[in-house]
Scaffold this active site. Structure first.
Site, PDB file in Angstrom:
ATOM      1  N   GLY A  58      33.775  42.627  43.505  1.00 33.59           N
ATOM      2  CA  GLY A  58      35.310  42.611  43.460  1.00 33.59           C
ATOM      3  C   GLY A  58      35.532  43.483  41.786  1.00 33.59           C
ATOM      4  N   GLY A  59      34.922  44.020  41.815  1.00 33.60           N
ATOM      5  CA  GLY A  59      35.103  44.120  39.807  1.00 33.60           C
ATOM      6  C   GLY A  59      36.398  44.965  39.866  1.00 33.60           C
ATOM      7  N   GLY A  60      37.043  45.811  41.273  1.00 31.27           N
ATOM      8  CA  GLY A  60      37.860  46.973  40.463  1.00 31.27           C
ATOM      9  C   GLY A  60      39.642  46.874  39.957  1.00 31.27           C
TER      10      GLY A  60
ATOM     11  N   ASP B 226      31.779  46.880  51.004  1.00 29.95           N
ATOM     12  CA  ASP B 226      32.277  46.158  51.621  1.00 29.95           C
ATOM     13  C   ASP B 226      31.333  44.590  51.828  1.00 29.95           C
ATOM     14  OD1 ASP B 226      33.497  44.315  53.695  1.00 29.95           O
ATOM     15  OD2 ASP B 226      34.462  46.083  54.685  1.00 29.95           O
TER      16      ASP B 226
ATOM     17  N   TYR C  27      39.923  29.739  52.818  1.00 32.63           N
ATOM     18  CA  TYR C  27      39.707  29.752  52.279  1.00 32.63           C
ATOM     19  C   TYR C  27      39.563  28.933  50.982  1.00 32.63           C
ATOM     20  CZ  TYR C  27      41.147  31.365  47.127  1.00 32.63           C
ATOM     21  OH  TYR C  27      40.980  32.151  45.333  1.00 32.63           O
TER      22      TYR C  27
HETATM   23  N1  LIG Z   1      43.808  34.836  40.890  1.00 31.36           N
HETATM   24  C1  LIG Z   1      44.472  33.790  41.182  1.00 31.36           C
HETATM   25  O1  LIG Z   1      44.764  33.300  40.807  1.00 31.36           O
HETATM   26  C2  LIG Z   1      43.198  33.064  41.448  1.00 31.36           C
HETATM   27  C3  LIG Z   1      42.436  31.033  41.724  1.00 31.36           C
HETATM   28  C4  LIG Z   1      41.808  30.505  41.811  1.00 31.36           C
HETATM   29  C5  LIG Z   1      40.074  31.682  41.966  1.00 31.36           C
HETATM   30  N2  LIG Z   1      40.741  33.219  42.301  1.00 31.36           N
HETATM   31  C6  LIG Z   1      39.076  33.799  42.438  1.00 31.36           C
HETATM   32  O2  LIG Z   1      38.871  33.871  40.742  1.00 31.36           O
HETATM   33  C7  LIG Z   1      37.835  35.668  41.787  1.00 31.36           C
HETATM   34  C8  LIG Z   1      39.375  36.803  41.225  1.00 31.36           C
HETATM   35  O3  LIG Z   1      40.719  36.449  42.620  1.00 31.36           O
HETATM   36  P1  LIG Z   1      41.022  37.769  41.983  1.00 31.36           P
HETATM   37  O4  LIG Z   1      42.505  36.795  41.763  1.00 31.36           O
HETATM   38  O5  LIG Z   1      41.292  38.330  41.259  1.00 31.36           O
HETATM   39  O6  LIG Z   1      41.407  38.634  43.311  1.00 31.36           O
HETATM   40  P2  LIG Z   1      41.586  39.733  44.228  1.00 31.36           P
HETATM   41  O7  LIG Z   1      41.909  39.542  45.607  1.00 31.36           O
HETATM   42  O8  LIG Z   1      42.827  40.320  43.664  1.00 31.36           O
HETATM   43  O9  LIG Z   1      40.596  41.112  43.956  1.00 31.36           O
HETATM   44  C9  LIG Z   1      39.340  40.560  44.469  1.00 31.36           C
HETATM   45  C10 LIG Z   1      38.771  41.603  44.429  1.00 31.36           C
HETATM   46  O10 LIG Z   1      37.722  42.283  45.568  1.00 31.36           O
HETATM   47  C11 LIG Z   1      38.124  43.284  46.397  1.00 31.36           C
HETATM   48  N3  LIG Z   1      37.578  43.209  47.922  1.00 31.36           N
HETATM   49  C12 LIG Z   1      38.209  41.762  48.634  1.00 31.36           C
HETATM   50  N4  LIG Z   1      37.630  42.540  49.210  1.00 31.36           N
HETATM   51  C13 LIG Z   1      36.147  42.842  49.792  1.00 31.36           C
HETATM   52  C14 LIG Z   1      35.365  42.855  50.344  1.00 31.36           C
HETATM   53  N5  LIG Z   1      35.326  42.932  51.758  1.00 31.36           N
HETATM   54  N6  LIG Z   1      34.154  44.019  49.703  1.00 31.36           N
HETATM   55  C15 LIG Z   1      34.531  44.208  48.856  1.00 31.36           C
HETATM   56  N7  LIG Z   1      35.168  43.964  47.841  1.00 31.36           N
HETATM   57  C16 LIG Z   1      36.241  43.399  48.028  1.00 31.36           C
HETATM   58  C17 LIG Z   1      39.033  43.009  46.251  1.00 31.36           C
HETATM   59  O11 LIG Z   1      39.298  45.407  46.494  1.00 31.36           O
HETATM   60  C18 LIG Z   1      38.995  43.488  44.732  1.00 31.36           C
HETATM   61  O12 LIG Z   1      39.219  44.284  43.682  1.00 31.36           O
HETATM   62  C19 LIG Z   1      38.422  35.393  43.404  1.00 31.36           C
HETATM   63  O13 LIG Z   1      37.398  34.318  43.964  1.00 31.36           O
HETATM   64  C20 LIG Z   1      39.298  33.851  43.838  1.00 31.36           C
HETATM   65  O14 LIG Z   1      39.227  33.479  44.828  1.00 31.36           O
HETATM   66  C21 LIG Z   1      41.877  33.819  41.553  1.00 31.36           C
END
Ligand SMILES: NC(=O)c1ccc[n+]([C@@H]2O[C@H](COP(=O)([O-])OP(=O)(O)OC[C@H]3O[C@@H](n4cnc5c(N)ncnc54)[C@H](O)[C@@H]3O)[C@@H](O)[C@H]2O)c1
Length: 255
Positions: free
Chosen positions: A19-21, A70, A162
């Protein structure tokens, strides 16, 4: 970030990010590339991921390797990791970052939906670690960072699948840390607080929740993706050589 710390041990280290994008993952991709690491990442968001690669190449001179994948498809994930090994060499840093925080009401959850939530929020972490562990063993050391969340700690409702998946990350971290530690492989959990990514701002942050952040965090500044990346860099670098099987929280003092 011009004033970010430098970690010489990360130079040339092959780093694999799920999910580095976009979101926090995009900042992980950028900041590891800025350290001179050789970054590969998988994501389903192709347009955003390719645009990120262009931006990172402009900033660091080196484009990350983006592989559309995916993560619900484990053979595709395994094939992507094999491709990274072929193109960049053995992976020694794994950032299990991808997740999806879609909200769901208790009464609406079906068995299929539950399994699908685990297929994105839980299952790929183990299978990425399983595929990359042999790389790290050959390399002689490695660091795996599993992304958790403070949501289950603060008793957040509205997304039980989740919060369960995120609580389970701790068990995975501690179990893998014991199994892989003898090979010099460290495994830690990074727990972000509420991080102001574009997705969070677009979907979930309201004037009311902004007040909730102010009331809940000790410090009143917003937690940003670069705060999370700063901890991930430390946990990946040799500077944290004695840290494993632990949880590291970056939440402004909320939990
Ligand atoms: N943003 C927050 O406030 C927050 C809070 C607590 C924990 N986190 C954790 O930090 C991490 C990153 O969070 P974020 O907010 O950047 O998430 P996000 O949803 O913004 O980004 C996640 C990335 O994963 C990719 N992705 C989603 N489903 C996918 C799939 N099936 N296959 C491949 N790629 C997929 C998305 O396209 C995206 O680029 C996650 O593990 C999240 O649970 C985030």
């Amino acid at each position: 970030m011009s004033n970010e710390a430098r970690y010489p041990s990360l130079r040339d280290r092959v780093t694999f990010i799920t999910g580095g994008g976009s979101g926090i993952g995009a900042e992980l991709t950028r900041s590891f590339a800025a350290q001179g690491a050789r970054v590969a990442f998988v994501d389903i968001a192709e347009t955003e991921s390719r645009a990120l690669c262009d931006r990172v190449k402009e900033e660091t001179g080196q484009a990350p390797l983006f592989i559309p994948c995916d993560l619900r498809d484990i053979p595709a994930l395994q094939a992507a990791i094999e491709q990274v090994r072929g193109q960049l060499g053995d992976v020694s840093v794994l950032l299990n970052n991808a997740a999806n925080d879609q909200r769901h009401a208790v009464e609406e959850v079906t068995v299929e939906y539950w399994d699908e939530r685990m297929a994105i929020n839980q299952r790929p972490m183990f299978f990425a670690a399983q595929s990359i562990a042999p790389h790290m063993k050959r390399f002689g050391r490695g660091s795996i960072v599993n992304f958790g969340s403070i949501s289950w700690k603060i008793g957040q409702g509205g997304m039980p699948a989740y919060t369960m998946a995120k609580a389970s990350v701790h068990g995975l971290t501690r179990g893998l840390a014991r199994d892989l530690g003898p090979f010099g492989i460290r495994v830690n959990t990074l727990l972000p607080g509420w991080v102001m990514t574009q997705r969070q701002l677009d979907l979930w942050v309201t004037p009311e929740s902004a007040k909730q952040i102010d009331a809940s965090q000790c410090i009143k500044d917003r937690v940003m993706p670069h705060h999370i990346a700063a901890m991930a860099l430390f946990l990946a670098a040799d500077d944290s050589a004695a840290c494993t099987a632990q949880e590291f929280t970056v939440d402004g003092g909320w939990s």
